[in-house]
Design an enzyme around this catalytic site. Sequence first.
Site, PDB file in Angstrom:
ATOM      1  N   ASN A 212      -6.211  -2.729   1.797  1.00  0.00           N
ATOM      2  CA  ASN A 212      -6.133  -4.220   2.126  1.00  0.00           C
ATOM      3  C   ASN A 212      -7.608  -4.849   2.061  1.00  0.00           C
ATOM      4  O   ASN A 212      -8.520  -4.224   2.531  1.00  0.00           O
ATOM      5  CB  ASN A 212      -5.354  -4.493   3.094  1.00  0.00           C
ATOM      6  CG  ASN A 212      -3.972  -4.586   2.965  1.00  0.00           C
ATOM      7  OD1 ASN A 212      -3.383  -4.432   1.934  1.00  0.00           O
ATOM      8  ND2 ASN A 212      -3.413  -4.623   4.178  1.00  0.00           N
TER       9      ASN A 212
ATOM     10  N   ARG B  16       0.828  -1.129  -0.027  1.00  0.00           N
ATOM     11  CA  ARG B  16       0.018  -0.035   0.012  1.00  0.00           C
ATOM     12  C   ARG B  16       0.801   1.145   0.110  1.00  0.00           C
ATOM     13  O   ARG B  16       0.636   2.185  -0.985  1.00  0.00           O
ATOM     14  CB  ARG B  16      -0.988  -0.186   1.133  1.00  0.00           C
ATOM     15  CG  ARG B  16      -1.941  -1.182   1.097  1.00  0.00           C
ATOM     16  CD  ARG B  16      -3.093  -0.911   2.194  1.00  0.00           C
ATOM     17  NE  ARG B  16      -2.479  -1.251   3.522  1.00  0.00           N
ATOM     18  CZ  ARG B  16      -2.838  -0.855   4.573  1.00  0.00           C
ATOM     19  NH1 ARG B  16      -3.766  -0.173   4.876  1.00  0.00           N
ATOM     20  NH2 ARG B  16      -2.054  -1.150   5.490  1.00  0.00           N
TER      21      ARG B  16
END
Length: 90
Positions: A37, A19
Site C-alpha cells: 500500500n 494485496r
Amino acid sequence: MPAANRLTVHGRVQGVWYRNWTVNAAQDLGLTGWVRNCDDGTVEIHAEGEEEALDRLTVLAQDGPPAADVIKIDRSVVPAEGHMAFEKRR
C-alpha cells in the site's frame, strides 16, 4: 534475468484485500516480487517473470478482488530485482 513491471493501481484498492489477492494471483502465475500500500491510497506491485504472465497479471489486476474498484493502472518496465518469491509488504 526475468522481465519486470511496476504497476500502480488507482481506485478503491486499500482495505479490500487487494494485496492478499495480488499475492495469490502472482503466485498462481509463477511471478515473484512484492505488493504494498502507498500513502496516496494506491497499491504498488513489483512483479517479475515471463512477459505473458506479467501481461495476464495486469489484466487480472484491473478487476482485483470483489470489493475493489480499480480506476486505472499505470504500468512501467523496471529492472528485475531478483526476488525468489512474491510477498506482501507493509
